[in-house]
Design an enzyme around this catalytic site. Structure first.
Site, PDB file in Angstrom:
ATOM      1  N   ARG A   1     -14.514   1.728  -4.469  1.00  0.00           N
ATOM      2  CA  ARG A   1     -13.896   2.142  -3.205  1.00  0.00           C
ATOM      3  C   ARG A   1     -13.226   3.502  -3.324  1.00  0.00           C
ATOM      4  O   ARG A   1     -12.502   3.781  -4.277  1.00  0.00           O
ATOM      5  CB  ARG A   1     -12.851   1.112  -2.785  1.00  0.00           C
ATOM      6  CG  ARG A   1     -12.096   1.473  -1.526  1.00  0.00           C
ATOM      7  CD  ARG A   1     -11.173   0.342  -1.129  1.00  0.00           C
ATOM      8  NE  ARG A   1     -10.152   0.120  -2.107  1.00  0.00           N
ATOM      9  CZ  ARG A   1      -8.916   0.635  -2.052  1.00  0.00           C
ATOM     10  NH1 ARG A   1      -8.565   1.402  -1.034  1.00  0.00           N
ATOM     11  NH2 ARG A   1      -8.041   0.368  -2.982  1.00  0.00           N
TER      12      ARG A   1
ATOM     13  N   GLU B   1      -6.292  12.456  -2.321  1.00  0.00           N
ATOM     14  CA  GLU B   1      -6.430  11.442  -3.362  1.00  0.00           C
ATOM     15  C   GLU B   1      -7.775  11.648  -4.046  1.00  0.00           C
ATOM     16  O   GLU B   1      -8.612  12.419  -3.570  1.00  0.00           O
ATOM     17  CB  GLU B   1      -6.305  10.035  -2.773  1.00  0.00           C
ATOM     18  CG  GLU B   1      -4.870   9.708  -2.388  1.00  0.00           C
ATOM     19  CD  GLU B   1      -4.692   8.291  -1.867  1.00  0.00           C
ATOM     20  OE1 GLU B   1      -3.941   7.543  -2.470  1.00  0.00           O
ATOM     21  OE2 GLU B   1      -5.315   7.935  -0.847  1.00  0.00           O
TER      22      GLU B   1
ATOM     23  N   HIS C   1      -7.189  -0.144 -10.900  1.00  0.00           N
ATOM     24  CA  HIS C   1      -6.496   1.123 -10.629  1.00  0.00           C
ATOM     25  C   HIS C   1      -6.065   1.723 -11.964  1.00  0.00           C
ATOM     26  O   HIS C   1      -5.574   1.007 -12.833  1.00  0.00           O
ATOM     27  CB  HIS C   1      -5.282   0.868  -9.731  1.00  0.00           C
ATOM     28  CG  HIS C   1      -4.758   2.104  -9.064  1.00  0.00           C
ATOM     29  ND1 HIS C   1      -4.133   3.112  -9.764  1.00  0.00           N
ATOM     30  CD2 HIS C   1      -4.761   2.495  -7.757  1.00  0.00           C
ATOM     31  CE1 HIS C   1      -3.771   4.070  -8.917  1.00  0.00           C
ATOM     32  NE2 HIS C   1      -4.146   3.725  -7.692  1.00  0.00           N
TER      33      HIS C   1
ATOM     34  N   GLY D   1      -1.869   5.724   1.305  1.00  0.00           N
ATOM     35  CA  GLY D   1      -2.037   5.959   2.723  1.00  0.00           C
ATOM     36  C   GLY D   1      -3.308   5.397   3.311  1.00  0.00           C
ATOM     37  O   GLY D   1      -3.958   4.534   2.736  1.00  0.00           O
TER      38      GLY D   1
ATOM     39  N   ARG E   1     -12.168   6.747  -9.057  1.00  0.00           N
ATOM     40  CA  ARG E   1     -11.186   5.856  -9.667  1.00  0.00           C
ATOM     41  C   ARG E   1     -11.728   5.105 -10.887  1.00  0.00           C
ATOM     42  O   ARG E   1     -11.029   4.943 -11.886  1.00  0.00           O
ATOM     43  CB  ARG E   1     -10.730   4.864  -8.596  1.00  0.00           C
ATOM     44  CG  ARG E   1      -9.505   4.107  -8.959  1.00  0.00           C
ATOM     45  CD  ARG E   1      -9.012   3.314  -7.781  1.00  0.00           C
ATOM     46  NE  ARG E   1      -8.199   4.116  -6.877  1.00  0.00           N
ATOM     47  CZ  ARG E   1      -7.637   3.634  -5.771  1.00  0.00           C
ATOM     48  NH1 ARG E   1      -7.839   2.382  -5.417  1.00  0.00           N
ATOM     49  NH2 ARG E   1      -6.899   4.400  -5.000  1.00  0.00           N
TER      50      ARG E   1
ATOM     51  N   ALA F   1       0.851  -1.200   0.000  1.00  0.00           N
ATOM     52  CA  ALA F   1       0.000   0.000   0.000  1.00  0.00           C
ATOM     53  C   ALA F   1       0.880   1.241   0.000  1.00  0.00           C
ATOM     54  O   ALA F   1       1.856   1.326   0.738  1.00  0.00           O
ATOM     55  CB  ALA F   1      -0.927  -0.009   1.205  1.00  0.00           C
TER      56      ALA F   1
ATOM     57  N   HIS G   1      -6.922  -4.186  -8.981  1.00  0.00           N
ATOM     58  CA  HIS G   1      -6.295  -3.610  -7.790  1.00  0.00           C
ATOM     59  C   HIS G   1      -6.971  -4.042  -6.491  1.00  0.00           C
ATOM     60  O   HIS G   1      -6.297  -4.347  -5.508  1.00  0.00           O
ATOM     61  CB  HIS G   1      -6.341  -2.090  -7.927  1.00  0.00           C
ATOM     62  CG  HIS G   1      -5.703  -1.326  -6.808  1.00  0.00           C
ATOM     63  ND1 HIS G   1      -4.354  -1.428  -6.536  1.00  0.00           N
ATOM     64  CD2 HIS G   1      -6.215  -0.449  -5.908  1.00  0.00           C
ATOM     65  CE1 HIS G   1      -4.069  -0.636  -5.504  1.00  0.00           C
ATOM     66  NE2 HIS G   1      -5.175  -0.050  -5.094  1.00  0.00           N
TER      67      HIS G   1
HETATM   68  P1  FAD Z   1      -3.710  -8.714   2.769  1.00  0.00           P
HETATM   69  O1  FAD Z   1      -2.864  -7.610   3.180  1.00  0.00           O
HETATM   70  O2  FAD Z   1      -3.760  -9.041   1.337  1.00  0.00           O
HETATM   71  O3  FAD Z   1      -3.247 -10.014   3.565  1.00  0.00           O
HETATM   72  C1  FAD Z   1      -3.751 -11.285   3.259  1.00  0.00           C
HETATM   73  C2  FAD Z   1      -2.955 -12.317   4.021  1.00  0.00           C
HETATM   74  O4  FAD Z   1      -3.604 -13.578   3.955  1.00  0.00           O
HETATM   75  C3  FAD Z   1      -1.563 -12.541   3.469  1.00  0.00           C
HETATM   76  O5  FAD Z   1      -0.681 -12.639   4.542  1.00  0.00           O
HETATM   77  C4  FAD Z   1      -1.675 -13.878   2.746  1.00  0.00           C
HETATM   78  O6  FAD Z   1      -0.461 -14.570   2.662  1.00  0.00           O
HETATM   79  C5  FAD Z   1      -2.667 -14.590   3.652  1.00  0.00           C
HETATM   80  N1  FAD Z   1      -3.413 -15.692   3.038  1.00  0.00           N
HETATM   81  C6  FAD Z   1      -4.197 -15.642   1.938  1.00  0.00           C
HETATM   82  N2  FAD Z   1      -4.738 -16.862   1.703  1.00  0.00           N
HETATM   83  C7  FAD Z   1      -4.295 -17.685   2.663  1.00  0.00           C
HETATM   84  C8  FAD Z   1      -4.488 -19.057   2.956  1.00  0.00           C
HETATM   85  N3  FAD Z   1      -5.248 -19.867   2.185  1.00  0.00           N
HETATM   86  N4  FAD Z   1      -3.867 -19.599   4.042  1.00  0.00           N
HETATM   87  C9  FAD Z   1      -3.071 -18.834   4.819  1.00  0.00           C
HETATM   88  N5  FAD Z   1      -2.841 -17.532   4.588  1.00  0.00           N
HETATM   89  C10 FAD Z   1      -3.450 -16.958   3.528  1.00  0.00           C
HETATM   90  N6  FAD Z   1      -5.432   0.554   0.413  1.00  0.00           N
HETATM   91  C11 FAD Z   1      -5.467   1.708   1.107  1.00  0.00           C
HETATM   92  O7  FAD Z   1      -6.356   1.911   1.926  1.00  0.00           O
HETATM   93  N7  FAD Z   1      -4.499   2.645   0.899  1.00  0.00           N
HETATM   94  C12 FAD Z   1      -3.486   2.490   0.007  1.00  0.00           C
HETATM   95  O8  FAD Z   1      -2.636   3.347  -0.143  1.00  0.00           O
HETATM   96  C13 FAD Z   1      -3.460   1.291  -0.748  1.00  0.00           C
HETATM   97  N8  FAD Z   1      -2.492   1.085  -1.666  1.00  0.00           N
HETATM   98  C14 FAD Z   1      -2.412  -0.129  -2.280  1.00  0.00           C
HETATM   99  C15 FAD Z   1      -1.347  -0.386  -3.137  1.00  0.00           C
HETATM  100  C16 FAD Z   1      -1.196  -1.637  -3.708  1.00  0.00           C
HETATM  101  C17 FAD Z   1      -0.052  -1.902  -4.641  1.00  0.00           C
HETATM  102  C18 FAD Z   1      -2.139  -2.659  -3.420  1.00  0.00           C
HETATM  103  C19 FAD Z   1      -1.983  -4.019  -4.013  1.00  0.00           C
HETATM  104  C20 FAD Z   1      -3.218  -2.394  -2.592  1.00  0.00           C
HETATM  105  C21 FAD Z   1      -3.367  -1.139  -2.021  1.00  0.00           C
HETATM  106  N9  FAD Z   1      -4.424  -0.858  -1.158  1.00  0.00           N
HETATM  107  C22 FAD Z   1      -4.452   0.327  -0.485  1.00  0.00           C
HETATM  108  C23 FAD Z   1      -5.371  -1.897  -0.784  1.00  0.00           C
HETATM  109  C24 FAD Z   1      -4.946  -2.479   0.567  1.00  0.00           C
HETATM  110  O9  FAD Z   1      -3.541  -2.562   0.617  1.00  0.00           O
HETATM  111  C25 FAD Z   1      -5.530  -3.847   0.794  1.00  0.00           C
HETATM  112  O10 FAD Z   1      -6.879  -3.858   0.512  1.00  0.00           O
HETATM  113  C26 FAD Z   1      -5.346  -4.245   2.258  1.00  0.00           C
HETATM  114  O11 FAD Z   1      -3.999  -4.097   2.620  1.00  0.00           O
HETATM  115  C27 FAD Z   1      -5.811  -5.659   2.483  1.00  0.00           C
HETATM  116  O12 FAD Z   1      -5.381  -6.066   3.737  1.00  0.00           O
HETATM  117  P2  FAD Z   1      -5.809  -7.483   4.313  1.00  0.00           P
HETATM  118  O13 FAD Z   1      -5.130  -7.615   5.618  1.00  0.00           O
HETATM  119  O14 FAD Z   1      -7.257  -7.642   4.227  1.00  0.00           O
HETATM  120  O15 FAD Z   1      -5.200  -8.523   3.259  1.00  0.00           O
HETATM  121  C1  SIN Z   2      -2.850   4.479  -4.300  1.00  0.00           C
HETATM  122  O1  SIN Z   2      -1.911   4.839  -3.595  1.00  0.00           O
HETATM  123  O2  SIN Z   2      -3.146   4.962  -5.396  1.00  0.00           O
HETATM  124  C2  SIN Z   2      -3.691   3.354  -3.815  1.00  0.00           C
HETATM  125  C3  SIN Z   2      -4.624   3.846  -2.801  1.00  0.00           C
HETATM  126  C4  SIN Z   2      -5.691   2.859  -2.577  1.00  0.00           C
HETATM  127  O3  SIN Z   2      -5.803   1.870  -3.290  1.00  0.00           O
HETATM  128  O4  SIN Z   2      -6.475   3.097  -1.648  1.00  0.00           O
END
Ligand code: FAD
Ligand code: SIN
Length: 555
Positions: free
Chosen positions: A381, A120, A238, A53, A285, A50, A346
């Site tokens: 979102r 943003e 995205h 922010g 977006r 991420a 994304h």
């Molecule tokens: P994740 O962080 O995806 O974690 C999932 C976890 O589950 C991982 O550890 C994985 O290994 C584990 N897992 C999955 N399946 C299994 C299984 N079968 N068995 C065991 N473990 C498993 N959002 C924002 O609000 N702000 C941002 O700036 C932003 N920037 C982003 C930039 C990028 C490049 C990306 C890809 C996303 C961004 N997002 C942002 C979205 C945000 O990062 C995600 O939606 C959020 O971090 C999801 O968090 P989570 O804990 O739900 O899942």
């Molecule tokens: C970005 O930094 O553009 C991603 C932010 C988000 O997915 O919330």
């Protein structure tokens, strides 16, 4: 087969899973302990990448208010966001962010030690907190992972994949079967509180900003166990992923770069966003994504460009150190060169239907973070609301579990024994190289269920996915993490396509070229294993088994 028991099991170690583990440990006395399972190393997740922010509607930010954040979230959500959920998450933002600070998380501050906020798309004020410039996810994740490692009361299984939930005939989740990808051993773990924090599905699509683990496992597990899924057609693309030839897992160029003033341009440097929306680069977006994609299709090119040269050079370097570095590694100096960008899958707005405490339609099964669908994001979102939702819902699930007596089950019924048996059988299976099939699936989804959709392409995609399923030759037991991931990807792909077929309108990120109108009243879509089987039958796709194996009826 090894057996064990825990009072609570968290599956996934992104920000939702790590924070939930810490909060459960802090708020609840659990006699049988807490287990955190993750399929790779602790912290490897979407969260880690991420950039932009986390929304922080903080009391000290006098230019902001929860009313303003609620209004922006609802507007971006295209008529599908749940007002009560939006309100709750917004109003709890100040509390959870202050709580994160207690766990060693820091956000960037100015010379007076005050938080700095960025802007943003579709936010009406600067309210997005960031850390390490453009490394927000990694900074939060590392702080939380450190606390989890240090905590003696949280056991950790790394390189361990959750492969099936133990749900009995009474619709109660009693545990999970896991597979260690290193030792190739299975383990049955009983618990009366299983929390899925397994993240998103970006890997289903050819181009994505998501890392390789984003294969929708939690959604497939919950769906196969009978859980209610919501809004599975709403995949967010995205608009600005770095478009470098041959690189399909794409590095993100944060929306915050546009928030600081960068412009989208064609190869001649001509701006085009004015044609699509009055807010131009800061439109919601989905609109910016379709604008970029339309420009690419109209001019038969693989990307458009982002011009960040209008931003002060020192500010660019300070605010976006990682983006500057990554681009420079690819020969692009963002202070003077155009950055080639294109849309990429994304974020998943849909998922396992939950309330704010993470409760699913299965008793004892909870879901938080990107795998869950609380209704916050609606059809599109608002940037940086995901990390906020992860922490608010992790906080709330811990709060809720405090009210329950968490005892691992004493007796296991026949239906659970049957599930366990499927994985106990010593059958010889030769490992399948899924990489080719995975590529096919990603192409099918990108071309048929991507940014622009229509009935014919969606139906063809469904048939192609069914064919892949037949070629895969696995239903339940697999023999590697990548096989399990592919098994789950097929299930989630079907859910996305079928939900997209059912929604005969365009709304938010779901855009049907054959149904351009947006219905007056927004409605959520729901899907269960049983309803999917019925829909498939009505579409002439025969189910040979209710859970996973289907055969296409060619008549
Ligand atoms: P994740 O962080 O995806 O974690 C999932 C976890 O589950 C991982 O550890 C994985 O290994 C584990 N897992 C999955 N399946 C299994 C299984 N079968 N068995 C065991 N473990 C498993 N959002 C924002 O609000 N702000 C941002 O700036 C932003 N920037 C982003 C930039 C990028 C490049 C990306 C890809 C996303 C961004 N997002 C942002 C979205 C945000 O990062 C995600 O939606 C959020 O971090 C999801 O968090 P989570 O804990 O739900 O899942
Ligand atoms: C970005 O930094 O553009 C991603 C932010 C988000 O997915 O919330």
């Amino acid at each position: 087969m090894k057996y064990s028991k825990y009072s609570a099991i968290i599956i996934g170690s992104g920000i939702a899973g790590l924070y939930a583990a810490l909060k459960i440990e802090q708020q609840t006395r659990l006699s049988d302990g807490i287990l955190l399972i993750t399929k790779s190393k602790l912290g490897e997740s979407n969260s880690r990448y991420a950039q932009g922010g986390m929304v922080g509607v903080l009391k000290e930010n006098k230019s902001d208010s929860t009313a303003s954040h609620i209004s922006d979230t609802i507007k971006a959500g295209a008529g599908l966001s749940e007002l009560n959920t939006v309100k709750f998450i917004s109003e709890n933002s100040d509390k959870v962010i202050k709580d994160l600070l207690n766990f060693g998380v820091e956000f960037d501050r100015d010379n007076n030690n005050q938080f700095t906020f960025t802007l943003e798309a579709a936010h009406s004020v600067r309210r997005v907190l960031h850390s390490g410039g453009d490394a927000t996810g990694r900074m939060i994740e590392e702080a939380l992972a450190k606390k989890v490692y240090e905590n003696q009361n949280i056991d950790i299984y790394e390189e361990t994949v959750a492969v099936e939930l133990l749900v009995n005939m009474a619709n109660e989740c009693k545990g999970v079967i896991v597979f260690n990808d290193i030792t190739k051993e299975y383990e049955v773990i009983y618990s009366s509180a299983i929390i899925l924090a397994t993240g998103g599905i970006g890997q289903l699509f050819k181009y994505t900003t998501n890392p390789i683990g984003a294969t929708g496992d939690g959604m497939a597990l919950a769906f196969n166990a009978g859980a209610m899924m919501q809004d599975m057609e709403f995949v967010q693309f995205h608009p600005t992923a770095l478009a470098i030839d041959g690189d399909e897992n794409r590095f993100l160029i944060s929306e915050a770069v546009r928030g600081e003033g960068a412009k989208l341009v064609d190869s001649d440097g001509i701006e085009f966003m004015y044609k699509y929306h009055e807010k131009k680069e800061l439109a919601p977006r989905d609109i910016v994504t379709r604008a970029n994609y339309t420009e690419m299709l109209n001019h038969s090119v693989d990307n458009v460009y982002l011009n960040a040269a209008c931003i002060d050079k020192n500010k660019l370097a300070e605010r976006f150190p990682n983006i500057s570095k990554k681009c420079l590694e690819n020969g692009i100096d963002i202070s003077k060169d155009f950055i080639p960008v294109a849309p990429a899958a994304h974020y998943m707005m849909g998922g396992i239907k939950t309330d704010i405490e993470g409760e699913t339609s299965i008793s004892g099964l909870y879901a938080i973070g990107e795998t869950a669908s609380t209704g916050l994001h609606g059809g599109n979102r608002l940037a940086s609301n995901s990390l906020l939702e992860c922490v608010v819902c992790a906080f709330e699930v811990a709060n809720y579990l405090k009210t329950l007596e968490l005892k691992p089950p004493k007796q296991i019924d026949e239906s659970i024994k049957n599930i366990i048996e499927k994985y106990s059988d010593e059958i010889y299976l030769e490992e399948i190289d899924v990489s080719g099939m995975k590529k096919k699936l990603q192409n099918i989804m990108w071309n048929g269920a991507g940014i622009f959709r229509n009935e014919e392409n969606l139906k063809n995609s469904l048939k192609d996915v069914e064919q892949l399923r037949l070629n895969f030759h696995r239903s339940d037991k697999c023999i590697s993490k990548s096989e399990y991931e592919f098994r789950n990807m097929l299930t989630v792909a079907e859910m996305v396509i079928i939900s997209a077929l059912k929604r005969k309108e365009s709304r938010g990120a779901h855009y049907r070229t054959d149904y351009l109108q947006t219905d007056e009243v927004g409605h959520h879509s729901f899907l269960t294993r049983t309803s999917m089987a019925d829909i498939k039958k009505s579409m002439n796709i025969e189910c040979s088994n209710e859970s996973v194996i289907y055969r296409i009826n060619n008549n």
